[in-house]
Scaffold this motif. Structure first.
Motif, PDB file in Angstrom:
ATOM      1  N   ALA A   1      37.424  -4.043  80.486  1.00 27.53           N
ATOM      2  CA  ALA A   1      36.746  -3.112  79.577  1.00 27.53           C
ATOM      3  C   ALA A   1      37.182  -1.666  79.810  1.00 27.53           C
ATOM      4  O   ALA A   1      37.462  -0.928  78.854  1.00 27.53           O
ATOM      5  N   GLU A   2      37.260  -1.290  81.058  1.00 24.63           N
ATOM      6  CA  GLU A   2      37.589   0.110  81.379  1.00 24.63           C
ATOM      7  C   GLU A   2      39.033   0.430  80.979  1.00 24.63           C
ATOM      8  O   GLU A   2      39.308   1.484  80.380  1.00 24.63           O
ATOM      9  N   ALA A   3      39.935  -0.475  81.295  1.00 27.58           N
ATOM     10  CA  ALA A   3      41.346  -0.252  80.953  1.00 27.58           C
ATOM     11  C   ALA A   3      41.528  -0.186  79.441  1.00 27.58           C
ATOM     12  O   ALA A   3      42.295   0.644  78.923  1.00 27.58           O
ATOM     13  N   ILE A   4      40.828  -1.031  78.730  1.00 25.67           N
ATOM     14  CA  ILE A   4      40.927  -1.018  77.261  1.00 25.67           C
ATOM     15  C   ILE A   4      40.362   0.285  76.716  1.00 25.67           C
ATOM     16  O   ILE A   4      40.968   0.931  75.857  1.00 25.67           O
ATOM     17  N   LYS A   5      39.219   0.666  77.230  1.00 31.67           N
ATOM     18  CA  LYS A   5      38.593   1.918  76.756  1.00 31.67           C
ATOM     19  C   LYS A   5      39.551   3.096  76.937  1.00 31.67           C
ATOM     20  O   LYS A   5      39.750   3.904  76.019  1.00 31.67           O
ATOM     21  N   ASN A   6      40.138   3.187  78.099  1.00 30.12           N
ATOM     22  CA  ASN A   6      41.046   4.305  78.368  1.00 30.12           C
ATOM     23  C   ASN A   6      42.284   4.266  77.480  1.00 30.12           C
ATOM     24  O   ASN A   6      42.813   5.303  77.096  1.00 30.12           O
ATOM     25  N   ALA A   7      42.731   3.073  77.142  1.00 33.66           N
ATOM     26  CA  ALA A   7      43.954   2.945  76.345  1.00 33.66           C
ATOM     27  C   ALA A   7      43.715   3.292  74.879  1.00 33.66           C
ATOM     28  O   ALA A   7      44.626   3.758  74.186  1.00 33.66           O
ATOM     29  N   ILE A   8      42.509   3.076  74.414  1.00 33.71           N
ATOM     30  CA  ILE A   8      42.282   3.250  72.966  1.00 33.71           C
ATOM     31  C   ILE A   8      41.491   4.499  72.620  1.00 33.71           C
ATOM     32  O   ILE A   8      41.317   4.817  71.439  1.00 33.71           O
ATOM     33  N   LYS A   9      41.042   5.249  73.623  1.00 39.34           N
ATOM     34  CA  LYS A   9      40.061   6.307  73.342  1.00 39.34           C
ATOM     35  C   LYS A   9      40.600   7.401  72.422  1.00 39.34           C
ATOM     36  O   LYS A   9      39.818   8.095  71.765  1.00 39.34           O
ATOM     37  N   GLY A  10      41.919   7.539  72.360  1.00 38.40           N
ATOM     38  CA  GLY A  10      42.463   8.582  71.495  1.00 38.40           C
ATOM     39  C   GLY A  10      42.775   8.128  70.072  1.00 38.40           C
ATOM     40  O   GLY A  10      43.197   8.938  69.227  1.00 38.40           O
ATOM     41  N   ALA A  11      42.578   6.847  69.803  1.00 38.83           N
ATOM     42  CA  ALA A  11      42.956   6.310  68.489  1.00 38.83           C
ATOM     43  C   ALA A  11      41.882   6.593  67.440  1.00 38.83           C
ATOM     44  O   ALA A  11      40.740   6.955  67.764  1.00 38.83           O
ATOM     45  N   LYS A  12      42.283   6.455  66.168  1.00 38.85           N
ATOM     46  CA  LYS A  12      41.320   6.646  65.081  1.00 38.85           C
ATOM     47  C   LYS A  12      40.747   5.314  64.599  1.00 38.85           C
ATOM     48  O   LYS A  12      39.684   5.284  63.989  1.00 38.85           O
ATOM     49  N   VAL A  13      41.498   4.241  64.834  1.00 43.66           N
ATOM     50  CA  VAL A  13      40.998   2.908  64.506  1.00 43.66           C
ATOM     51  C   VAL A  13      41.685   1.886  65.416  1.00 43.66           C
ATOM     52  O   VAL A  13      42.859   2.050  65.777  1.00 43.66           O
ATOM     53  N   VAL A  14      40.939   0.869  65.775  1.00 41.22           N
ATOM     54  CA  VAL A  14      41.479  -0.220  66.596  1.00 41.22           C
ATOM     55  C   VAL A  14      41.335  -1.526  65.815  1.00 41.22           C
ATOM     56  O   VAL A  14      40.309  -1.766  65.166  1.00 41.22           O
ATOM     57  N   VAL A  15      42.395  -2.316  65.867  1.00 36.02           N
ATOM     58  CA  VAL A  15      42.371  -3.617  65.192  1.00 36.02           C
ATOM     59  C   VAL A  15      42.551  -4.705  66.248  1.00 36.02           C
ATOM     60  O   VAL A  15      43.551  -4.716  66.970  1.00 36.02           O
ATOM     61  N   ALA A  16      41.572  -5.590  66.359  1.00 38.47           N
ATOM     62  CA  ALA A  16      41.692  -6.711  67.293  1.00 38.47           C
ATOM     63  C   ALA A  16      42.160  -7.948  66.534  1.00 38.47           C
ATOM     64  O   ALA A  16      41.588  -8.311  65.507  1.00 38.47           O
ATOM     65  N   LEU A  17      43.226  -8.563  67.052  1.00 39.74           N
ATOM     66  CA  LEU A  17      43.772  -9.779  66.434  1.00 39.74           C
ATOM     67  C   LEU A  17      43.433 -10.961  67.322  1.00 39.74           C
ATOM     68  O   LEU A  17      43.718 -10.948  68.517  1.00 39.74           O
ATOM     69  N   ASP A  18      42.808 -11.956  66.737  1.00 39.59           N
ATOM     70  CA  ASP A  18      42.322 -13.097  67.517  1.00 39.59           C
ATOM     71  C   ASP A  18      42.814 -14.413  66.955  1.00 39.59           C
ATOM     72  O   ASP A  18      42.589 -14.719  65.789  1.00 39.59           O
ATOM     73  N   LYS A  19      43.433 -15.217  67.825  1.00 44.13           N
ATOM     74  CA  LYS A  19      43.814 -16.581  67.427  1.00 44.13           C
ATOM     75  C   LYS A  19      42.686 -17.533  67.800  1.00 44.13           C
ATOM     76  O   LYS A  19      42.897 -18.575  68.442  1.00 44.13           O
TER      77      LYS A  19
END
Lengths: 404, 291
Positions: free
Chosen positions: A312-330
């Motif tokens: 969770a923490e690593a993901i938060k830090n990686a995406i915090k500057g983005a305007k939108v996040v898209v999660a792709l799930d199989k």
């Protein structure tokens, strides 16, 4: 992105993904392999069987069990008796193992199992998606996903190192996409056995089944103590967040290859749009990113290597500057209409100061092809979210209306 | 000698599991590893943080006992530690011949070198006396109860020893906790023979069968003396020995001491059922040459 391509190139051979994994297992010097055949895992266990037949894995017993249930059950006994223990399976086989998976984690046995990810029945389908391993989410296994065959091979050694760490002692599912990676021929560097011996110390558990020092394994715990067993498993998962990173870094130091630890990123630093995914689809997304970047679209990709523990923490830090996040799930949680990566990313950010719109696309079920055009269409949807907010939070991708 | 199954476990007074486990360990000795499925034996001997076992013991699940034992054997072989240490898989009738059938079949077919001891108390006792494939004809259990239109379980016991013989096991034997010397001798023989060997121990359960806690051994003996439970040995597929019963007792002597057969003595038509049970005993006399 620390991969040392120059050294790699000199040692590359073109082999099937399954062979690369089997060869990596051999290099890890397992003592007991127990497996039952199921497509698309079969080539891995066939290659291992050939290694055994040729005397290439010393001090190893291969058990041809009568079911996946016994495949993984045999490893309860072997691991408890102090043997480095390995299996491989997929789909229905993994689901059949479900009960034993809880048992192995609860007994803190560091078994490693490769999963060649495949859809689950019904309808029966042998092609790739992630429903099988995602459905084992809460069994207490560390779950790692590889992007390509080289990573799948190298992840095998990392998996043993993580699992057998005395602070962890949790089993690991090392996942690679069925057929897409298990059956593809790619240039890879096979693991050097001497380097693996340096990387991965012998498995010498503090406690094992030993008549000279008798211990009881698998005791029953009443309400006075059951909670604490679960708590300690969670503590080990917490510690694994660092150990997974360390295992990747130490691997890089010795082998010169790195794929990220818990996560990896590509072109995310200034990205407005970040696509996140697991497994081989990440490779496709990188090509899309390159194409769209050339057109001036600020898009990047976040690869999730570790689904459990969830970073969770690593993901938060990686995406915090983005305007939108898209999660792709199989995969899909039926009744929620969401894939696991989407649900869990959304959930893990809810009480944080990162408040970015996230949308989910369920994609590639039962091995449906994921062309770059589909990915570009998804990026177009993400752009609309930036402009006008979320209209559809989570949806199926490339649905064929004519079949409904 | 140090007791390998420590006193102070939580088994009932007169518990058959404790007796069977004790005899098994007396035969196997301290250099052994015990693998046991879910059931009374595991529950009563391993309440964390206590354990009654003075030998290494592992319990995994209900239906995988023989597979776990396979893994223990493979581990010892791979690590060069196999040889003197005996591997004993010990479980109840449900775990052995119902839910664990696939597991034991696979392990015996593969030829792992271990001994499986089935503690047969003829129903699921740990969950409250439900019918298993080992429940005898006309026994009343909580899921095959006698009632106004039922005499209880309508099927005879699954012939598990014959199934294990069919797997090519070098040694399959029946025994009874009512005959300690017989059981200890046979377990010892089984662990010393190379390959997968099978000991099926008839084990009366005081709570499940409904008899006084002082009668466990007496009931066990009566099963043998009525020829309802023949004691025999099969080596490499051949019947090599069967305990002779000179003057078999009528099956009523055995049945009337147990609550699970009480309905046969009170219900109309019960005498016909008893005749059928006597026929099963007579068939055993014929089949195994018990006289």
């Amino acid at each position: 992105m620390k991969r040392n391509f120059e050294d790699d190139k000199k040692n590359m051979v073109v082999v099937e993904g399954s062979y690369a994994v089997a060869d990596a297992v051999k290099a890890c010097r397992p003592n007991v392999i127990s497996a039952y055949p199921i497509t698309p895992q079969t080539h891995i266990v066939e290659d291992l069987s050939q290694f055994i037949a040729d005397g290439e894995i010393p001090n190893c017993e291969y058990i041809n069990v009568e079911s996946e249930f016994s495949a993984i059950s045999a490893l309860v006994g072997s691991s408890a008796a102090g043997a480095r223990s390995y299996s491989a399976t997929t789909s229905q086989g993994l689901e059949l193992m479900h009960e034993v998976l809880f048992n192995i984690s609860g007994m803190r046995l560091p078994v490693v199992m490769t999963v060649a990810n495949r859809a689950v029945s019904a309808p029966i389908n042998i092609w790739n998606d992630h429903q099988d391993s995602i459905s084992q989410r809460d069994t207490g296994w560390i779950q790692l996903h590889a992007e390509d065959t080289q990573e799948a091979s190298d992840m095998t050694a990392q998996a043993f190192k993580i699992a057998e760490d005395p602070d962890i002692l949790l089993p690991v599912l090392a996942c690679l996409d069925g057929f897409i990676l298990s059956h593809v021929y790619e240039p890879v560097v096979l693991l050097d056995e001497e380097l693996v011996a340096e990387y991965l110390p012998p498995f010498e558990p503090k406690f094992k089944l030993d008549p000279k020092n008798p211990k009881t394994f698998g005791a029953f715990a009443d309400p006075n103590s059951y909670t604490e067993f679960r708590y300690l498993q969670q503590q080990a998962m917490n510690k694994a967040l660092k150990v997974i990173e360390d295992a990747a870094d130490e691997f890089y130091d010795l082998f010169g290859r790195h794929y990220g630890g818990l996560i990896d990123t590509y072109q995310t630093e200034d990205a407005d749009i970040i696509l996140m995914a697991m497994g081989s689809i990440v490779g496709t997304i990188k090509d899309v990113v390159d194409k769209l970047r050339a057109q001036g679209v600020k898009v990047g990709v976040l690869k999730v290597r570790s689904f459990r523990p969830f970073p969770a923490e690593a993901i938060k830090n990686a995406i915090k500057g983005a305007k939108v996040v898209v999660a792709l799930d199989k995969n899909i949680s039926l009744g929620l209409n969401e894939g696991a990566l989407f649900t869990e990313t959304k959930g893990s950010l809810y009480n944080t100061n990162v408040n970015i719109p996230i949308i989910g696309f369920m994609i590639g079920h039962g091995g449906r092809d994921i062309p770059m055009s589909t990915m570009e269409a998804i990026v177009d949807e993400a752009k609309k979210v930036i402009d006008s907010g979320i209209t559809v939070e989570s949806q199926f991708t490339d649905l064929k209306e004519e079949l409904l | 000698m140090k007791p390998l199954l420590q006193a102070g476990h939580r088994g009932c007074a007169g518990c058959c599991d404790a007796i069977a486990a004790k005899f098994t360990l007396m035969a196997a000795g301290e250099d052994c590893i015990v693998v046991s499925p879910t059931g009374c034996l595991e529950v009563m001997t391993t309440p964390y943080p206590e354990s009654s076992w003075n030998v290494p013991f592992i319990h995994s699940l209900f239906e995988n006992n023989a597979a776990v034992a396979s893994g223990v054997e493979a581990a010892l072989k791979a690590k060069g530690e196999f040889g003197k240490t005996k591997i004993i898989a010990m479980g109840g009738d449900g775990a052995t011949l119902d839910i664990g059938m696939r597991s034991i079949s696979g392990a015996f077919e593969r030829g792992h070198d271990f001994t499986y001891v089935c503690i047969d108390n003829e129903a699921y006792m740990n969950t409250g006396v439900q019918r298993s494939g080992a429940t005898p004809f006309a026994a009343s259990t909580t899921t095959s109860p006698a009632g106004k239109v039922s005499f209880g379980n309508i099927r005879p016991k699954k012939n598990m020893p014959a199934i294990m013989v069919a797997h090519g096991s070098p040694y399959v034997t029946t025994t009874s906790i009512g005959y300690p010397k017989d059981m200890i001798r046979k377990v010892k023989k089984a662990v010393d023979i190379e390959g997968p060997t099978y000991v099926h121990a008839h084990s009366p359960c005081t709570t499940g069968w409904g008899f006084d806690t002082s009668k466990t051994i007496e009931i066990a003996k009566l099963a043998v003396e009525t020829c309802l439970w023949p004691l025999y040995e099969v080596e490499d597929g051949e019947l090599t020995k069967a305990k002779k019963i000179k003057n078999p007792k009528p099956v009523e002597d055995y049945l009337k001491m147990q609550r699970r057969f009480k309905h046969l003595f009170t219900m109309e038509g019960g005498d016909e059922m008893i005749k059928k049970i006597q026929a099963l005993a007579d068939a055993n006399i014929e089949k195994f040459g018990l006289q």
